[in-house]
Design a protein around this motif. Structure first.
Motif, short mmCIF file in Angstrom:
data_model
loop_
_atom_site.label_atom_id
_atom_site.label_comp_id
_atom_site.label_asym_id
_atom_site.label_seq_id
_atom_site.Cartn_x
_atom_site.Cartn_y
_atom_site.Cartn_z
N LEU A 99 1.00 -1.36 -0.02
CA LEU A 99 -0.12 0.06 0.15
C LEU A 99 0.82 1.34 -0.04
N LEU A 100 1.94 1.32 0.80
CA LEU A 100 2.72 2.50 0.73
C LEU A 100 3.43 2.64 -0.64
N ALA A 101 3.71 1.66 -0.99
CA ALA A 101 4.56 1.59 -2.41
C ALA A 101 3.84 2.23 -3.31
N PHE A 102 2.48 1.74 -3.45
CA PHE A 102 1.55 2.31 -4.43
C PHE A 102 1.05 3.52 -4.11
N SER A 103 0.93 4.17 -2.80
CA SER A 103 0.75 5.46 -2.40
C SER A 103 2.04 6.35 -3.09
N TYR A 104 3.11 5.77 -3.03
CA TYR A 104 4.39 6.53 -3.59
C TYR A 104 4.14 6.84 -5.08
N LEU A 105 3.58 5.61 -5.75
CA LEU A 105 3.44 5.72 -7.14
C LEU A 105 2.29 6.79 -7.26
N MET A 106 1.33 6.95 -6.62
CA MET A 106 0.45 7.71 -6.86
C MET A 106 0.54 9.21 -6.62
N ALA A 107 1.68 9.35 -5.58
CA ALA A 107 1.99 10.65 -5.16
C ALA A 107 2.74 11.66 -6.61
N GLY A 108 3.08 10.75 -7.72
CA GLY A 108 3.50 11.29 -8.92
C GLY A 108 2.43 11.54 -9.69
N TRP A 109 1.11 10.96 -9.31
CA TRP A 109 0.04 11.29 -10.16
C TRP A 109 -1.29 11.96 -9.34
N GLY A 110 -0.75 13.07 -8.64
CA GLY A 110 -1.68 13.56 -7.76
C GLY A 110 -2.12 13.64 -6.53
N LEU A 111 -1.62 12.45 -5.81
CA LEU A 111 -1.82 12.25 -4.62
C LEU A 111 -1.10 13.32 -3.72
N PRO A 112 -1.81 13.97 -2.80
CA PRO A 112 -1.09 15.28 -2.17
C PRO A 112 0.03 14.68 -1.11
N ILE B 102 16.63 3.35 -14.90
CA ILE B 102 17.24 4.67 -14.03
C ILE B 102 18.58 5.36 -14.85
N ALA B 103 19.51 4.30 -15.43
CA ALA B 103 20.73 4.87 -15.90
C ALA B 103 20.47 5.41 -17.30
N LEU B 104 19.23 4.92 -17.92
CA LEU B 104 18.78 5.51 -19.31
C LEU B 104 18.55 7.01 -19.22
N ASP B 105 17.96 7.44 -17.89
CA ASP B 105 17.59 8.77 -17.68
C ASP B 105 18.79 9.43 -17.15
N LEU B 106 19.77 8.87 -16.40
CA LEU B 106 20.66 9.69 -15.80
C LEU B 106 21.96 9.75 -16.68
N PHE B 107 22.25 8.95 -17.45
CA PHE B 107 23.26 9.04 -18.53
C PHE B 107 23.11 9.24 -19.97
N LYS B 108 21.87 8.85 -20.44
CA LYS B 108 21.57 9.11 -21.69
C LYS B 108 20.27 10.21 -22.06
N ASP B 109 19.82 10.70 -20.75
CA ASP B 109 18.79 11.76 -20.77
C ASP B 109 17.35 11.27 -21.73
N TYR B 110 17.36 9.85 -21.15
CA TYR B 110 15.80 9.23 -21.96
C TYR B 110 14.95 9.01 -20.87
N ASP B 111 14.00 10.01 -20.94
CA ASP B 111 13.02 10.00 -20.00
C ASP B 111 11.55 10.09 -20.50
N PRO B 112 10.85 9.19 -21.10
CA PRO B 112 9.75 9.01 -21.70
C PRO B 112 8.85 9.00 -20.75
N GLY C 130 9.50 6.59 -15.52
CA GLY C 130 9.07 6.68 -13.91
C GLY C 130 8.32 5.67 -13.32
N PRO C 131 7.13 5.46 -13.80
CA PRO C 131 6.29 4.63 -13.12
C PRO C 131 6.86 3.12 -13.30
N ALA C 132 7.48 3.03 -14.67
CA ALA C 132 8.12 1.57 -15.04
C ALA C 132 9.17 1.18 -13.74
#
Length: 214
Positions: free
Chosen positions: A16-29, A177-187, A191-193
């Motif tokens: 539940l806490l892990a799901f809540s963190y995911l939802m924090a990126g989608w509008g959970l206050p 994560i490495a694709l974002d950090l080192f190749k600037d690939y961030d579709p 993040g959710p994946a």
């Protein structure tokens, strides 16, 4: 309350806490620094669950992962500390898988094939990402070697398939994560994946390794 029931409650709260963190990126206050505590809390409950089952090495690996989550959530200035925490966690995971390998022996042909593919993948992605690593080149290279060794030992051992899947999911999550950090690939899906595959990896490792004790 029975031991099994309390264990199910811990696992449920962790999910539940892990799901809540995911939802924090989608509008959970949930605002910073609450997001830092929320990100680490689910994995920390998995550590408590493992400790209650007397799987202390596993509990330590999960606790170090929770520390790594917190460090990474605090921002770029804590990146090296986060990498170090997860590196130590993977050393403990590798130790557990190595113990399984010594107790049960090697998996055989399929294990060798999976380990070989992982080794090739690890070397290839490291070479590909090196130009963009900058000041993180040394810690990121060391971390890449540690997680790949952990996953290779997992594939070679006769650990439960659930635990092996967890190790492979960890590699997949960290590669994203490495694709974002080192190749600037961030579709938008990255993040959710990353979070879903990471949490799934920790649950698979926890449930797959919880009984891997002498």
């Amino acid at each position: 309350m029975s031991e099994s029931r309390s264990g199910y409650i811990l696992l449920g709260l962790s999910a539940l806490l892990a799901f809540s963190y995911l939802m924090a990126g989608w509008g959970l206050p949930v605002e910073y620094p609450g997001t830092v505590a929320l990100k680490a809390s689910g994995i920390l409950l998995l550590a408590v669950y493992a400790a209650r089952r007397n799987a202390y090495l596993l509990a330590m690996a999960l606790a170090l992962s929770a520390i790594g989550d917190a460090m990474l959530a605090l921002g770029p200035s804590r990146m090296t500390l986060g990498i170090a925490s997860f590196g130590l966690a993977h050393i403990l995971y590798a130790w557990i898988f190595l113990r399984v390998l010594r107790l049960r022996g090697m998996r055989g042909g399929m294990g060798y094939a999976m380990a070989g593919l992982l080794a090739v993948f690890g070397v290839a992605i490291l070479i590909w990402l090196q130009p963009g690593m900058g000041e993180l080149r040394v810690p990121a290279t060391i971390y890449n070697g540690i997680i790949m060794v952990m996953a290779i030992i997992a594939c070679l051992s006769k650990a439960r398939w659930l635990a092996v899947i967890g190790a492979l999911l960890f590699v997949a999550s960290d590669s994203l994560i490495a694709l974002d950090l080192f190749k600037d690939y961030d579709p938008a899906w990255r993040g959710p994946a990353v979070w879903i595959s990471y949490v799934a990896a920790q649950f698979c490792l926890t449930l797959g390794l919880i009984r891997e004790r002498p």
